[in-house]
Design a protein around this motif. Structure first.
Motif, short mmCIF file in Angstrom:
data_model
loop_
_atom_site.label_atom_id
_atom_site.label_comp_id
_atom_site.label_asym_id
_atom_site.label_seq_id
_atom_site.Cartn_x
_atom_site.Cartn_y
_atom_site.Cartn_z
N HIS A 203 0.81 -1.22 0.00
CA HIS A 203 0.00 0.00 0.00
C HIS A 203 0.85 1.27 0.00
O HIS A 203 0.28 2.37 -0.10
N TRP A 204 2.16 1.16 0.12
CA TRP A 204 2.95 2.39 0.23
C TRP A 204 4.32 2.35 -0.47
O TRP A 204 4.87 3.42 -0.77
N LEU A 205 4.88 1.18 -0.71
CA LEU A 205 6.17 1.16 -1.42
C LEU A 205 6.01 1.84 -2.77
O LEU A 205 5.10 1.49 -3.53
N PRO A 206 6.87 2.81 -3.11
CA PRO A 206 6.72 3.54 -4.38
C PRO A 206 6.60 2.63 -5.60
O PRO A 206 5.80 2.91 -6.51
N SER A 207 7.36 1.54 -5.65
CA SER A 207 7.28 0.65 -6.80
C SER A 207 5.90 -0.01 -6.89
O SER A 207 5.37 -0.24 -7.99
N CYS A 208 5.28 -0.28 -5.74
CA CYS A 208 3.93 -0.85 -5.72
C CYS A 208 2.89 0.18 -6.13
O CYS A 208 1.92 -0.13 -6.83
N LEU A 209 3.10 1.43 -5.69
CA LEU A 209 2.19 2.51 -6.09
C LEU A 209 2.20 2.67 -7.61
O LEU A 209 1.14 2.79 -8.25
N ILE A 210 3.40 2.68 -8.18
CA ILE A 210 3.54 2.83 -9.63
C ILE A 210 2.92 1.65 -10.35
O ILE A 210 2.21 1.79 -11.36
N GLN A 211 3.13 0.45 -9.82
CA GLN A 211 2.59 -0.76 -10.42
C GLN A 211 1.07 -0.75 -10.45
O GLN A 211 0.45 -1.31 -11.35
N ASN A 212 0.47 -0.08 -9.48
CA ASN A 212 -0.99 0.00 -9.41
C ASN A 212 -1.55 1.26 -10.07
O ASN A 212 -2.73 1.57 -9.89
N GLY A 213 -0.71 1.97 -10.82
CA GLY A 213 -1.20 3.09 -11.62
C GLY A 213 -1.12 4.45 -10.98
O GLY A 213 -1.68 5.42 -11.51
N LEU A 214 -0.42 4.56 -9.84
CA LEU A 214 -0.25 5.86 -9.21
C LEU A 214 1.18 6.31 -9.48
O LEU A 214 2.12 5.90 -8.80
N TYR A 215 1.35 7.16 -10.48
CA TYR A 215 2.69 7.51 -10.95
C TYR A 215 3.26 8.76 -10.27
O TYR A 215 4.47 8.94 -10.22
N THR A 216 2.39 9.62 -9.80
CA THR A 216 2.81 10.82 -9.06
C THR A 216 1.86 10.97 -7.88
O THR A 216 1.03 10.10 -7.62
N ASN A 217 1.96 12.08 -7.17
CA ASN A 217 1.04 12.35 -6.05
C ASN A 217 1.03 11.21 -5.04
O ASN A 217 -0.02 10.62 -4.74
N PHE A 218 2.22 10.86 -4.54
CA PHE A 218 2.33 9.77 -3.57
C PHE A 218 1.89 10.20 -2.17
O PHE A 218 2.15 9.50 -1.20
N ASN A 219 1.27 11.35 -2.04
CA ASN A 219 0.87 11.81 -0.71
C ASN A 219 -0.48 12.53 -0.79
O ASN A 219 -1.06 12.69 -1.87
N SER A 220 -0.97 12.95 0.37
CA SER A 220 -2.27 13.61 0.45
C SER A 220 -2.14 15.13 0.55
O SER A 220 -2.98 15.79 1.14
N SER A 221 -1.07 15.67 -0.04
CA SER A 221 -0.82 17.11 0.06
C SER A 221 -1.96 17.93 -0.56
O SER A 221 -2.20 19.07 -0.16
N ARG A 222 -2.66 17.36 -1.54
CA ARG A 222 -3.78 18.08 -2.15
C ARG A 222 -4.84 18.43 -1.11
O ARG A 222 -5.37 19.54 -1.09
#
Length: 269
Positions: A203-222
């Motif tokens: 749910h949080w490793l960057p490579s897993c985020l990218i693999q699941n289609g989340l390429y940027t915005n790895f945080n809730s700063s928005r």
């Protein structure tokens, strides 16, 4: 609370929203006392991005009762943040979050492709129950904050976290390091934090985020930025619930106006 509700004339505000065409509203009461209210923006809900990436977080710093406001931000075609909806809920229990998300779906809300949230356990359990087909991504900013509660800024765990954040190819190397460090710890400070990170690494490793289609915005700063805008434009004082609702709806309109302006500039070029 019931007396304050009468003073605020919440009933008339809710009634006007229900009769209007801009918002969808779900109100829950117990013996006449307001328990929760969920409001979704009609236009944003009907957009082609309302089921894509959602950033979900809460704040209790908006109303005099300290009630959490669970907010859903989505990202439009111009990469702007838009307020899809929000719920004023009684507390941060799993039951409150679950009812909030059920109300969202009952109003016609859709399952999201990705949800970015913090690691609050009650919220996480509700999300995986109500959005079973959605990939839940943990905010890396909040993970860093959690790690810094237990480890010094010059600790290798923190240093390697920064390196991994900059270079996602180091993701599983970092995970192996966390496992190694956890095995060398007994009941030391930070063991539970590491246990949860290791258990839910996908749910949080960057490579897993990218693999699941989340390429940027790895945080809730928005959503942090949204809360900043809310307080910057409407003040830091904790207002009445009716005032909070009006302020959120006004800011929702402002954000949509910015999107229209950007779209007009693009079309005119």
């Amino acid at each position: 609370v019931i007396n304050e509700t009468k003073k605020e004339d919440l009933e008339s505000l809710i009634e006007s929203l229900e009769k209007g065409k801009e918002k969808r509203v779900k109100v829950n009461k117990n013996s006449g006392i307001l328990e929760s209210i969920t409001i979704i923006d009609e236009e944003i809900l009907k957009s082609n991005y309302s089921d894509d990436i959602a950033v979900i977080d809460d704040t209790a710093m908006t109303n005099m009762y300290g009630l959490p406001v669970e907010t859903i931000i989505v990202i439009d075609q111009e990469d702007h943040s838009q307020l899809l909806g929000y719920s004023i809920i009684p507390n941060k229990s799993e039951n409150s979050f679950t009812n909030c998300f059920k109300d969202y779906l009952s109003l016609g809300g859709k399952q999201f492709r990705i949800i970015i949230a913090d690691r609050l356990e009650a919220q996480y359990q509700s999300l995986i129950e109500i959005f079973p087909s959605t990939y839940i991504a943990f905010c890396l900013f909040h993970i860093r904050k959690d790690l810094l509660l237990h480890f010094d800024s010059d600790d290798e765990i923190i240093k390697r976290f920064y390196n991994m954040r900059k270079n996602p190819s180091l993701s599983f190397e970092y995970l192996d390091y966390l496992k190694f460090m956890r095995n060398s710890m007994k009941k030391e400070k930070g063991t539970r934090c590491l246990d949860l990170l290791i258990k839910r690494y996908d749910h949080w490793l960057p490579s897993c985020l990218i693999q699941n289609g989340l390429y940027t915005n790895f945080n809730s700063s928005r959503i942090e930025g949204f809360f900043g805008l809310l307080k910057g434009n409407y003040g830091h004082e904790r207002g009445k619930i009716s005032t909070v609702i009006k302020n959120l709806n006004n800011l929702c309109g402002v954000l949509k106006t910015q999107c229209y302006a950007s779209y007009s500039r693009t079309i005119s070029k």
